[in-house]
Motif scaffolding. Structure first.
Motif, mmCIF file in Angstrom:
data_model
loop_
_atom_site.group_PDB
_atom_site.id
_atom_site.type_symbol
_atom_site.label_atom_id
_atom_site.label_comp_id
_atom_site.label_asym_id
_atom_site.label_seq_id
_atom_site.Cartn_x
_atom_site.Cartn_y
_atom_site.Cartn_z
ATOM 1 N N MET A 107 0.847 -1.193 0.000
ATOM 2 C CA MET A 107 0.000 0.000 0.000
ATOM 3 C C MET A 107 0.877 1.235 0.000
ATOM 4 O O MET A 107 2.075 1.170 0.327
ATOM 5 N N SER A 108 0.300 2.355 -0.367
ATOM 6 C CA SER A 108 1.044 3.612 -0.334
ATOM 7 C C SER A 108 0.165 4.715 0.211
ATOM 8 O O SER A 108 -0.989 4.878 -0.220
ATOM 9 N N GLU A 109 0.707 5.445 1.170
ATOM 10 C CA GLU A 109 0.055 6.648 1.687
ATOM 11 C C GLU A 109 0.951 7.834 1.346
ATOM 12 O O GLU A 109 2.149 7.800 1.613
ATOM 13 N N VAL A 110 0.375 8.864 0.756
ATOM 14 C CA VAL A 110 1.130 10.042 0.345
ATOM 15 C C VAL A 110 0.526 11.257 1.039
ATOM 16 O O VAL A 110 -0.676 11.527 0.911
ATOM 17 N N ILE A 111 1.357 11.983 1.761
ATOM 18 C CA ILE A 111 0.905 13.135 2.536
ATOM 19 C C ILE A 111 1.613 14.386 2.039
ATOM 20 O O ILE A 111 2.831 14.391 1.856
ATOM 21 N N GLY A 112 0.840 15.448 1.833
ATOM 22 C CA GLY A 112 1.395 16.731 1.435
ATOM 23 C C GLY A 112 1.023 17.805 2.429
ATOM 24 O O GLY A 112 -0.070 17.782 3.011
ATOM 25 N N VAL A 113 1.931 18.764 2.649
ATOM 26 C CA VAL A 113 1.666 19.847 3.590
ATOM 27 C C VAL A 113 2.399 21.094 3.128
ATOM 28 O O VAL A 113 3.512 21.024 2.590
ATOM 29 N N ARG A 114 1.766 22.255 3.296
ATOM 30 C CA ARG A 114 2.377 23.531 2.937
ATOM 31 C C ARG A 114 1.567 24.653 3.554
ATOM 32 O O ARG A 114 0.432 24.455 4.041
ATOM 33 N N LYS A 115 2.106 25.859 3.532
ATOM 34 C CA LYS A 115 1.321 27.041 3.860
ATOM 35 C C LYS A 115 0.326 27.285 2.736
ATOM 36 O O LYS A 115 0.641 27.076 1.566
ATOM 37 N N GLN A 116 -0.861 27.734 3.090
ATOM 38 C CA GLN A 116 -1.928 27.863 2.106
ATOM 39 C C GLN A 116 -1.548 28.827 0.986
ATOM 40 O O GLN A 116 -0.953 29.882 1.221
ATOM 41 N N GLU A 117 -1.895 28.444 -0.240
ATOM 42 C CA GLU A 117 -1.671 29.272 -1.410
ATOM 43 C C GLU A 117 -2.957 29.347 -2.230
ATOM 44 O O GLU A 117 -3.819 28.469 -2.118
ATOM 45 N N PRO A 118 -3.074 30.355 -3.081
ATOM 46 C CA PRO A 118 -4.284 30.497 -3.899
ATOM 47 C C PRO A 118 -4.242 29.618 -5.147
ATOM 48 O O PRO A 118 -4.466 30.082 -6.264
ATOM 49 N N ASN A 119 -3.909 28.329 -4.998
ATOM 50 C CA ASN A 119 -3.904 27.386 -6.111
ATOM 51 C C ASN A 119 -4.076 25.978 -5.558
ATOM 52 O O ASN A 119 -4.078 25.763 -4.345
ATOM 53 N N THR A 120 -4.219 25.010 -6.450
ATOM 54 C CA THR A 120 -4.454 23.621 -6.039
ATOM 55 C C THR A 120 -3.270 22.717 -6.394
ATOM 56 O O THR A 120 -3.439 21.518 -6.609
ATOM 57 N N VAL A 121 -2.072 23.286 -6.463
ATOM 58 C CA VAL A 121 -0.892 22.526 -6.869
ATOM 59 C C VAL A 121 -0.634 21.353 -5.930
ATOM 60 O O VAL A 121 -0.389 20.222 -6.374
ATOM 61 N N LEU A 122 -0.663 21.583 -4.630
ATOM 62 C CA LEU A 122 -0.360 20.506 -3.677
ATOM 63 C C LEU A 122 -1.398 19.393 -3.772
ATOM 64 O O LEU A 122 -1.041 18.203 -3.826
ATOM 65 N N LEU A 123 -2.675 19.729 -3.767
ATOM 66 C CA LEU A 123 -3.733 18.731 -3.851
ATOM 67 C C LEU A 123 -3.585 17.871 -5.099
ATOM 68 O O LEU A 123 -3.623 16.628 -5.032
ATOM 69 N N ASN A 124 -3.393 18.509 -6.241
ATOM 70 C CA ASN A 124 -3.312 17.762 -7.492
ATOM 71 C C ASN A 124 -2.049 16.906 -7.590
ATOM 72 O O ASN A 124 -2.062 15.804 -8.140
ATOM 73 N N THR A 125 -0.935 17.406 -7.028
ATOM 74 C CA THR A 125 0.321 16.651 -7.100
ATOM 75 C C THR A 125 0.285 15.437 -6.187
ATOM 76 O O THR A 125 0.718 14.345 -6.572
ATOM 77 N N VAL A 126 -0.239 15.586 -4.973
ATOM 78 C CA VAL A 126 -0.325 14.450 -4.054
ATOM 79 C C VAL A 126 -1.263 13.385 -4.631
ATOM 80 O O VAL A 126 -0.984 12.177 -4.558
ATOM 81 N N ARG A 127 -2.369 13.820 -5.209
ATOM 82 C CA ARG A 127 -3.288 12.860 -5.834
ATOM 83 C C ARG A 127 -2.576 12.080 -6.942
ATOM 84 O O ARG A 127 -2.707 10.856 -7.047
ATOM 85 N N TYR A 128 -1.786 12.800 -7.767
ATOM 86 C CA TYR A 128 -1.068 12.139 -8.855
ATOM 87 C C TYR A 128 -0.031 11.147 -8.326
ATOM 88 O O TYR A 128 0.079 10.012 -8.825
ATOM 89 N N VAL A 129 0.746 11.542 -7.323
ATOM 90 C CA VAL A 129 1.782 10.666 -6.780
ATOM 91 C C VAL A 129 1.157 9.382 -6.241
ATOM 92 O O VAL A 129 1.642 8.272 -6.510
ATOM 93 N N ALA A 130 0.060 9.515 -5.468
ATOM 94 C CA ALA A 130 -0.595 8.329 -4.912
ATOM 95 C C ALA A 130 -1.171 7.450 -6.022
ATOM 96 O O ALA A 130 -1.081 6.216 -5.974
ATOM 97 N N ALA A 131 -1.771 8.063 -7.057
ATOM 98 C CA ALA A 131 -2.352 7.294 -8.163
ATOM 99 C C ALA A 131 -1.280 6.564 -8.961
ATOM 100 O O ALA A 131 -1.547 5.517 -9.564
ATOM 101 N N SER A 132 -0.064 7.093 -8.978
ATOM 102 C CA SER A 132 1.018 6.473 -9.759
ATOM 103 C C SER A 132 1.593 5.229 -9.102
ATOM 104 O O SER A 132 2.383 4.504 -9.716
#
Length: 792
Positions: free
Chosen positions: A713-738
């Motif tokens: 199994m794989s768990e992928v966690i992302g964290v950052r200070k909030q920004e006005p974009n969805t870069v972190l959400l989309n990248t973590v989703r991609y890494v886990a899906a890969s």
């Protein structure tokens, strides 16, 4: 042919003697350094000190004749007491034979020799006398069948240095086929100079020591040189001749293995200090001799453990093109709590056993009084600096930096900066952001025992930008330097540029709902969502046309869901039939992928460029000073089976548990809690949730996606200070899906050692996943509860 041989030997001996006398070579270059005061003497005074007996009436030394069997020759030479420190023995061997009887790795070699050695000892008042006598001895012809050796010994004068000897020998004898090598042997108690012979055999190059063609075979021990040279070459058996050398030299110490020495190692054998001056910009560095404790723990007694410790550095820096000049002074910090004086050897002990710094750290020192530089004078006794250095890590030490305006003499800044303690010229002063002011780039060299440190790519340098408003250097990350450069180019403040960059940040892995007709589906990861759209079939519809209408391509017609009692013929759609259209999205794959993180036969998972990656363990603390998008991942053994939340009731239970933790653990600090669930073409489900957390000073984003296959199994966690974009959400989703499971055990897994490594695992019903609500509470709320200032 014989005359050429005599000439070579004569030059060899002449070079040895002149070097030991301290006489400079005509072709020698002057070093671009200023040495100790004790080293800067006139040639005349140096010659006087190196050969005090020349001031007295020359003494007549009797010639001594002796003989022994070759079997006893090594012991005889070693134990012989010479009448003068300048001694030479001409050795003639008849009926020579040699055989090695044993060669234990942890004990001296044993040899069996046949033959007799006639020995003629001659003693001299000076090295000059030795040179003349050896020249004559080398010219003498040797009868066929005999071996002639020349043994010699002499002391180094007080102000002669090992490096001088090496450089002189290197100029005379170092060639491509016969390079001069220097070794530290016998646990650092001896230095060996030997000319190696290179031979090519079967396409491979081999190096041979103690070869008949090696003109130099010289050892130094306790400032005394002793050597053995073969004067003639009557046989082709190099190996048996090596036995004579080995039998003799091994009596002085273990020399069969050692550590190669370069000029830097040789310099610090008998120097206490070095001052180096350079131009453009004008700068100087004062180094003192330090000791690498890695070598001490390995049993080394000197030589290999010495290195140059940067103690003090000065720069005269043109701040601007109009000529304003700054003085920068760096002094190795000497904190009282870090200094311990040893009872037996009076060594300052600066043990830094836990300072493995991935980047140079800087701490403000405003208003603090700096200590004076360390006194290394002889009046204070022998003092050396002992540091604990680790191979392969970037080693930095604290230096007190003082910045002064050279024109006014005003001190503009005082702060502490970390620098490499070995590499003097590790700071450069380019204009990093293009604002017309010199900035500071501090390199991060990596230490390796026995070798000069070099800058490594895996550790980024530290940057300090000049702030013309405060007139001080301010520490910046590499990303902040780039932001400042863009701000200058766009005429914005750094804060304005940062906001602009965030809005325009490339969102490479943002999912798309439709693919263009020329798109290749192999370049995308397909996700099928839980949301369904109902569609009533119209006249003229077919599954292909419906797929084109909703997905932009008819190839997704098989994703359309029909009722169980619908006609089985896919080409027959009755008008009025209701079909379900699943929500499908496509994540672009990383076009620059290098394979990501993989374990052969176990798993593979992508790691796109531009993010900070960490192995996922029980620490998911957000580091504010690092890259803003931080991703933690590490596939492990699956303890619960494939797709544990596939059934709707199981996924609803997880969502309810997550909501409970957000409320009970984080009070009212959590908002925007959202959940995602997808089905993938490999038969796995992809699950995820995200939220934002209010620390009181910053808004922090948390994202967690997980995928379960049959074995891993794989768990992928992302964290950052909030920004006005969805870069972190989309990248973590991609890494886990890969994540791809190949079925092999990765060697790491939940509860493998009887423990639960996931943070907050005991606070909810899913111990095989990290509880990010508890992770946020531990980092921010726990410190507040303890009365500590929260991280910012």
């Amino acid at each position: 042919m014989k005359k050429d041989l005599y000439r070579i030997i004569r030059i060899a001996v002449l070079s040895l003697l002149l070097t030991a006398c301290g006489a400079p070579s005509e072709n020698a270059e002057k070093p671009h350094r200023v040495e100790n005061e004790g080293d800067m003497q006139s040639t005349e005074s140096k010659e006087d000190q190196s050969d005090p007996e020349t001031k007295e009436e020359p003494r007549e030394w009797p010639v001594e004749h002796d003989s022994c069997m070759v079997q006893e020759l090594g012991g005889y030479l070693y134990e012989h007491t010479s009448a003068s420190p300048y001694a030479g023995a001409e050795i003639t061997v008849t009926d020579y034979q040699g055989e090695r009887l044993s060669d234990g790795w942890d004990e001296p070699a044993i040899f069996q020799f046949a033959g007799e050695a006639d020995i003629t000892w001659r003693y001299y008042n000076s090295l000059a006398e030795m040179e003349t006598a050896f020249d004559e001895a080398a010219k003498q012809e040797t009868e066929d069948g005999l071996l002639r050796f020349l043994y010699y010994t002499f002391p180094l004068a007080e102000n002669d240095h090992v490096l001088d000897l090496y450089q002189s020998l290197k100029r005379e004898f170092d060639t491509n086929g016969h390079p001069l090598r220097v070794w530290g042997v016998d646990r650092g108690k001896m230095v060996q100079f030997i000319q190696e012979t290179l031979k090519e055999e079967d396409g491979y190059e081999y190096g041979y020591l103690q070869n008949r063609n090696s003109k130099i075979n010289l050892f130094l021990k306790d400032r005394t040189a002793f050597g053995l040279t073969l004067l003639n070459m009557p046989m082709d058996d190099d190996e048996t001749l090596e036995y004579v050398f080995e039998d003799f030299f091994q009596r002085y110490g273990e020399y069969s293995s050692g550590w190669g020495l370069d000029e830097e190692n040789l310099y610090w054998i008998d120097h206490e200090e070095r001052l180096t001056e350079m131009e453009d910009p004008k700068r100087s560095f004062r180094e003192v001799r330090g000791i690498d404790e890695n070598w001490l723990s390995a049993g080394d007694e000197g030589i290999m453990s010495y290195f140059g410790l940067l103690m003090e550095a000065d720069y005269e820096l043109p701040l601007t093109e109009d000529g304003r000049m700054l003085s920068l002074h760096f002094l190795l910090s000497e904190d009282d709590e870090e200094v311990v004086e040893s009872v037996d050897d009076y060594l300052y002990d600066f043990r830094k056993e836990n300072i493995i710094s991935a980047a140079a750290s800087l701490t403000e020192r405003d208003g603090e009084t700096f200590t004076d530089e360390m006194d290394t004078s002889e009046e204070e006794g022998k003092k050396e600096l002992r540091y604990y250095l680790l191979n392969g890590f970037c080693m930095d030490e604290p230096f007190d930096m003082t910045v002064t305006d050279l024109e006014t003499g005003k001190v503009l800044q005082e702060r502490r900066v970390s620098l490499s303690i070995e590499l003097p010229d590790t700071i450069t002063y380019p204009d990093l952001n293009g604002d017309g002011y010199a900035d500071m780039r501090v390199g991060a060299p990596a230490h390796a025992s026995g070798a000069k440190p070099v800058e490594e790519d895996y550790t980024s340098p530290t940057y300090l930008l000049w702030n013309p408003q405060t007139e001080q250097f301010e520490r910046k990350t590499e990303k902040e330097v780039l932001n400042s450069k863009r701000a200058v180019a766009n005429g914005l403040t750094e804060e304005e540029q940062e906001e602009k960059s965030k809005r325009e940040r490339s969102d490479t892995f943002a999912p798309v709902q439709k693919l263009s007709e020329w798109a290749d589906q192999e370049d995308y990861i397909k996700l099928i969502g839980e949301k369904m759209t109902e569609y009533e079939v119209q006249k003229g519809d077919c599954l292909w046309r419906i797929s084109e209408r909703f997905y932009g391509s008819g190839y997704e017609w098989m994703s359309i869901i029909r009722a169980e009692d619908a006609p089985k013929d896919p080409d027959y759609l009755p008008v009025g039939e209701t079909v379900l259209i699943p929500e499908i999205s496509y994540i672009p794959k990383d076009p620059l992928s290098r394979g990501g993180l993989r374990s052969e036969g176990s798993f593979q998972i992508e790691q796109p460029y531009g993010f900070s990656y960490y192995f996922l363990d029980d620490d998911v603390t957000y580091a504010f000073w690092e890259e803003e998008n931080q991703i933690h991942s590490l596939p492990v053994t699956n303890p619960v089976g494939k797709n544990p939340f596939h059934e709707p009731e199981d996924w609803e239970a997880f969502q309810a548990e997550a909501k409970r933790c957000s409320e009970e653990l984080c009070a009212e600090r959590v908002s925007n809690l959202a959940f995602e669930k997808y089905h993938m073409e490999d038969g796995c489900d992809l699950y995820g949730y995200s939220f934002v957390y209010d620390t009181g000073e910053e808004i922090v984003e948390y994202v967690d996606f997980f995928k379960f296959d049959n074995v891993n199994m794989s768990e992928v966690i992302g964290v950052r200070k909030q920004e006005p974009n969805t870069v972190l959400l989309n990248t973590v989703r991609y890494v886990a899906a890969s994540f791809t499971d190949y079925g092999g055990k990765p060697g790491m897994g939940w509860s493998d050692d009887g423990t639960i490594p996931n943070v907050g695992a005991d606070l909810w019903d899913y111990p095989y996943l990290h509880n990010l609500f508890e992770a946020a509470r531990e980092q921010f709320e726990a410190s507040d509860d303890d009365g500590e200032e929260s991280v910012s």
